[in-house]
Motif scaffolding. Structure first.
Motif, PDB file in Angstrom:
ATOM      1  N   HIS A  55       2.370 -14.298 -11.104  1.00  0.00           N
ATOM      2  CA  HIS A  55       0.935 -14.155 -10.888  1.00  0.00           C
ATOM      3  C   HIS A  55       0.537 -12.677 -10.808  1.00  0.00           C
ATOM      4  CE1 HIS A  55       0.224 -18.460  -9.237  1.00  0.00           C
ATOM      5  NE2 HIS A  55       1.359 -18.416  -9.898  1.00  0.00           N
ATOM      6  N   THR A  56      -0.457 -12.294 -11.576  1.00  0.00           N
ATOM      7  CA  THR A  56      -0.962 -10.915 -11.526  1.00  0.00           C
ATOM      8  C   THR A  56      -2.467 -10.876 -11.271  1.00  0.00           C
ATOM      9  OG1 THR A  56      -1.234 -10.911 -13.939  1.00  0.00           O
ATOM     10  CG2 THR A  56       0.845 -10.032 -13.062  1.00  0.00           C
ATOM     11  N   GLU A  57      -3.026 -12.003 -10.784  1.00  0.00           N
ATOM     12  CA  GLU A  57      -4.450 -12.049 -10.496  1.00  0.00           C
ATOM     13  C   GLU A  57      -4.780 -11.136  -9.315  1.00  0.00           C
ATOM     14  OE1 GLU A  57      -2.568 -14.645 -10.945  1.00  0.00           O
ATOM     15  OE2 GLU A  57      -3.376 -15.661 -12.726  1.00  0.00           O
ATOM     16  N   GLU A  58      -5.910 -10.474  -9.412  1.00  0.00           N
ATOM     17  CA  GLU A  58      -6.308  -9.506  -8.391  1.00  0.00           C
ATOM     18  C   GLU A  58      -6.304 -10.099  -6.991  1.00  0.00           C
ATOM     19  OE1 GLU A  58     -10.497  -7.461  -7.045  1.00  0.00           O
ATOM     20  OE2 GLU A  58     -10.097  -7.658  -9.183  1.00  0.00           O
ATOM     21  N   LYS A  59      -6.919 -11.276  -6.825  1.00  0.00           N
ATOM     22  CA  LYS A  59      -7.048 -11.857  -5.485  1.00  0.00           C
ATOM     23  C   LYS A  59      -5.681 -12.137  -4.867  1.00  0.00           C
ATOM     24  CE  LYS A  59      -9.369 -15.492  -2.847  1.00  0.00           C
ATOM     25  NZ  LYS A  59      -8.202 -15.718  -1.959  1.00  0.00           N
ATOM     26  N   GLU A  60      -4.745 -12.631  -5.656  1.00  0.00           N
ATOM     27  CA  GLU A  60      -3.433 -12.962  -5.113  1.00  0.00           C
ATOM     28  C   GLU A  60      -2.653 -11.699  -4.736  1.00  0.00           C
ATOM     29  OE1 GLU A  60      -2.432 -17.241  -7.131  1.00  0.00           O
ATOM     30  OE2 GLU A  60      -2.427 -15.464  -8.410  1.00  0.00           O
ATOM     31  N   VAL A  61      -2.783 -10.670  -5.537  1.00  0.00           N
ATOM     32  CA  VAL A  61      -2.136  -9.396  -5.201  1.00  0.00           C
ATOM     33  C   VAL A  61      -2.673  -8.866  -3.872  1.00  0.00           C
ATOM     34  CG1 VAL A  61      -1.839  -6.984  -5.870  1.00  0.00           C
ATOM     35  CG2 VAL A  61      -1.678  -8.792  -7.601  1.00  0.00           C
ATOM     36  N   ILE A  62      -4.000  -8.839  -3.780  1.00  0.00           N
ATOM     37  CA  ILE A  62      -4.648  -8.313  -2.572  1.00  0.00           C
ATOM     38  C   ILE A  62      -4.288  -9.147  -1.347  1.00  0.00           C
ATOM     39  CG2 ILE A  62      -6.847  -7.775  -1.477  1.00  0.00           C
ATOM     40  CD1 ILE A  62      -6.008  -6.106  -4.031  1.00  0.00           C
ATOM     41  N   ASP A  63      -4.374 -10.479  -1.497  1.00  0.00           N
ATOM     42  CA  ASP A  63      -4.087 -11.371  -0.371  1.00  0.00           C
ATOM     43  C   ASP A  63      -2.639 -11.250   0.086  1.00  0.00           C
ATOM     44  OD1 ASP A  63      -6.673 -12.248  -0.423  1.00  0.00           O
ATOM     45  OD2 ASP A  63      -6.248 -14.196  -1.339  1.00  0.00           O
ATOM     46  N   ALA A  64      -1.723 -11.115  -0.864  1.00  0.00           N
ATOM     47  CA  ALA A  64      -0.299 -11.009  -0.515  1.00  0.00           C
ATOM     48  C   ALA A  64      -0.016  -9.749   0.277  1.00  0.00           C
ATOM     49  CB  ALA A  64       0.555 -11.046  -1.781  1.00  0.00           C
ATOM     50  N   MET A  65      -0.555  -8.611  -0.173  1.00  0.00           N
ATOM     51  CA  MET A  65      -0.295  -7.355   0.529  1.00  0.00           C
ATOM     52  C   MET A  65      -1.010  -7.334   1.883  1.00  0.00           C
ATOM     53  SD  MET A  65       1.797  -6.190  -1.562  1.00  0.00           S
ATOM     54  CE  MET A  65       2.194  -4.683  -0.665  1.00  0.00           C
ATOM     55  N   SER A  66      -2.210  -7.910   1.936  1.00  0.00           N
ATOM     56  CA  SER A  66      -2.935  -7.971   3.211  1.00  0.00           C
ATOM     57  C   SER A  66      -2.236  -8.889   4.203  1.00  0.00           C
ATOM     58  CB  SER A  66      -4.374  -8.457   2.976  1.00  0.00           C
ATOM     59  OG  SER A  66      -5.083  -7.543   2.171  1.00  0.00           O
ATOM     60  N   ALA A  67      -1.498  -9.881   3.681  1.00  0.00           N
ATOM     61  CA  ALA A  67      -0.786 -10.825   4.552  1.00  0.00           C
ATOM     62  C   ALA A  67       0.472 -10.217   5.155  1.00  0.00           C
ATOM     63  CB  ALA A  67      -0.425 -12.089   3.772  1.00  0.00           C
ATOM     64  N   GLY A  68       0.898  -9.061   4.634  1.00  0.00           N
ATOM     65  CA  GLY A  68       2.070  -8.402   5.197  1.00  0.00           C
ATOM     66  C   GLY A  68       3.289  -8.385   4.307  1.00  0.00           C
ATOM     67  N   ALA A  69       3.135  -8.780   3.037  1.00  0.00           N
ATOM     68  CA  ALA A  69       4.271  -8.707   2.118  1.00  0.00           C
ATOM     69  C   ALA A  69       4.716  -7.256   1.964  1.00  0.00           C
ATOM     70  CB  ALA A  69       3.884  -9.292   0.761  1.00  0.00           C
ATOM     71  N   SER A  70       6.016  -7.049   1.874  1.00  0.00           N
ATOM     72  CA  SER A  70       6.561  -5.701   1.718  1.00  0.00           C
ATOM     73  C   SER A  70       6.717  -5.309   0.252  1.00  0.00           C
ATOM     74  CB  SER A  70       7.926  -5.596   2.405  1.00  0.00           C
ATOM     75  OG  SER A  70       7.792  -5.761   3.797  1.00  0.00           O
ATOM     76  N   ALA A  71       6.710  -6.298  -0.632  1.00  0.00           N
ATOM     77  CA  ALA A  71       6.858  -6.007  -2.059  1.00  0.00           C
ATOM     78  C   ALA A  71       6.169  -7.084  -2.881  1.00  0.00           C
ATOM     79  CB  ALA A  71       8.335  -5.916  -2.436  1.00  0.00           C
ATOM     80  N   TYR A  72       5.681  -6.679  -4.043  1.00  0.00           N
ATOM     81  CA  TYR A  72       5.074  -7.615  -4.993  1.00  0.00           C
ATOM     82  C   TYR A  72       5.758  -7.364  -6.327  1.00  0.00           C
ATOM     83  CZ  TYR A  72       1.384 -10.689  -6.733  1.00  0.00           C
ATOM     84  OH  TYR A  72       0.681 -11.770  -7.264  1.00  0.00           O
ATOM     85  N   VAL A  73       6.558  -8.342  -6.752  1.00  0.00           N
ATOM     86  CA  VAL A  73       7.440  -8.175  -7.905  1.00  0.00           C
ATOM     87  C   VAL A  73       7.125  -9.239  -8.954  1.00  0.00           C
ATOM     88  CG1 VAL A  73       9.848  -8.077  -8.650  1.00  0.00           C
ATOM     89  CG2 VAL A  73       9.233  -7.354  -6.326  1.00  0.00           C
TER      90      VAL A  73
END
Length: 218
Positions: free
Chosen positions: A84-102
């Motif tokens: 997934h590379t959708e903007e909302k999912e990227v933003i939500d994942a990092m805001s949720a506390g994910a340390s990496a998005y791969v």
């Protein structure tokens, strides 16, 4: 040994990924989960160091599962491993506390490196999604480059060295990498990171990096 919980609903992908990661003697897949509920339960049971989390799970979003895991144990590091590379999912994942998005097309060698550095406290963003984090709105704030002077108006309590360290934290560098980059000891690098976290009134280096992005450091 880095203990990893793998969360993926496609069995073929789980088997393939486990086979690849098992080749590394420093990484151990201690458990697997195929949905969010199972991931939450197994994170409590096995206490992994790192969770490899898919987003598209059958019962709930991997982002929601990550939130619940971190609510229970904030020391666990979450790596979103997804297509997934959708903007909302990227933003939500990092805001949720994910340390990496791969993104899933990453090669095994790089994934192993990410697992190791994230375990040590680094953050990592796939190059494909960096423009989203830099240019889009997160929690209502535009992530855009700013001057050093403008950033320091908000965080004037940071020393020059802490400012340099923070930029490296945003770049996803671990304490050892920061030490090497700045020619300081790893102990000193760790002390600087702790001071930054305290001065920026956040809980960890991931939140410090996200706040730095939000305030326009990079």
């Amino acid at each position: 040994m880095i203990k990893v919980l793998m969360v993926e609903d496609h069995k073929l992908l789980r088997v393939g990924l486990k086979s690849l990661l098992d080749e590394n003697p420093d990484i151990e897949i201690i458990a697997e989960a195929q949905n969010g509920k199972e991931a939450i339960e197994k994170s409590k049971l096995y206490k992994p160091d790192v969770v490899l989390m898919d987003i598209g799970l059958p019962d709930m979003s991997g982002i929601d599962a990550a939130k619940k895991i971190l609510d229970h144990n904030e020391n666990i590091k979450i790596i979103m491993l997804t297509s997934h590379t959708e903007e909302k999912e990227v933003i939500d994942a990092m805001s949720a506390g994910a340390s990496a998005y791969v993104i899933k097309d990453i090669n095994t060698e790089n994934l192993m490196m990410i697992i190791k550095t994230v375990k040590d406290g680094a953050i990592w963003l796939d190059p494909k999604i960096v423009p989203i984090v830099r240019e889009k709105k997160i929690n209502g704030a535009l992530y855009k480059p700013t001057t050093r002077a403008a950033f320091k108006e908000k965080h004037g309590n940071l020393t020059e060295r802490e400012y340099e360290v923070l930029k490296l934290v945003v770049d996803g560098k671990s304490n050892s990498e920061i030490a090497q980059e700045l020619t300081i000891s790893e102990h000193t690098a760790k002390a600087h990171v702790c001071n930054i976290i305290q001065k920026m009134v956040v809980d960890d280096r991931t939140q410090a990096a996200v706040k730095a992005l939000k305030d326009g450091l990079v």
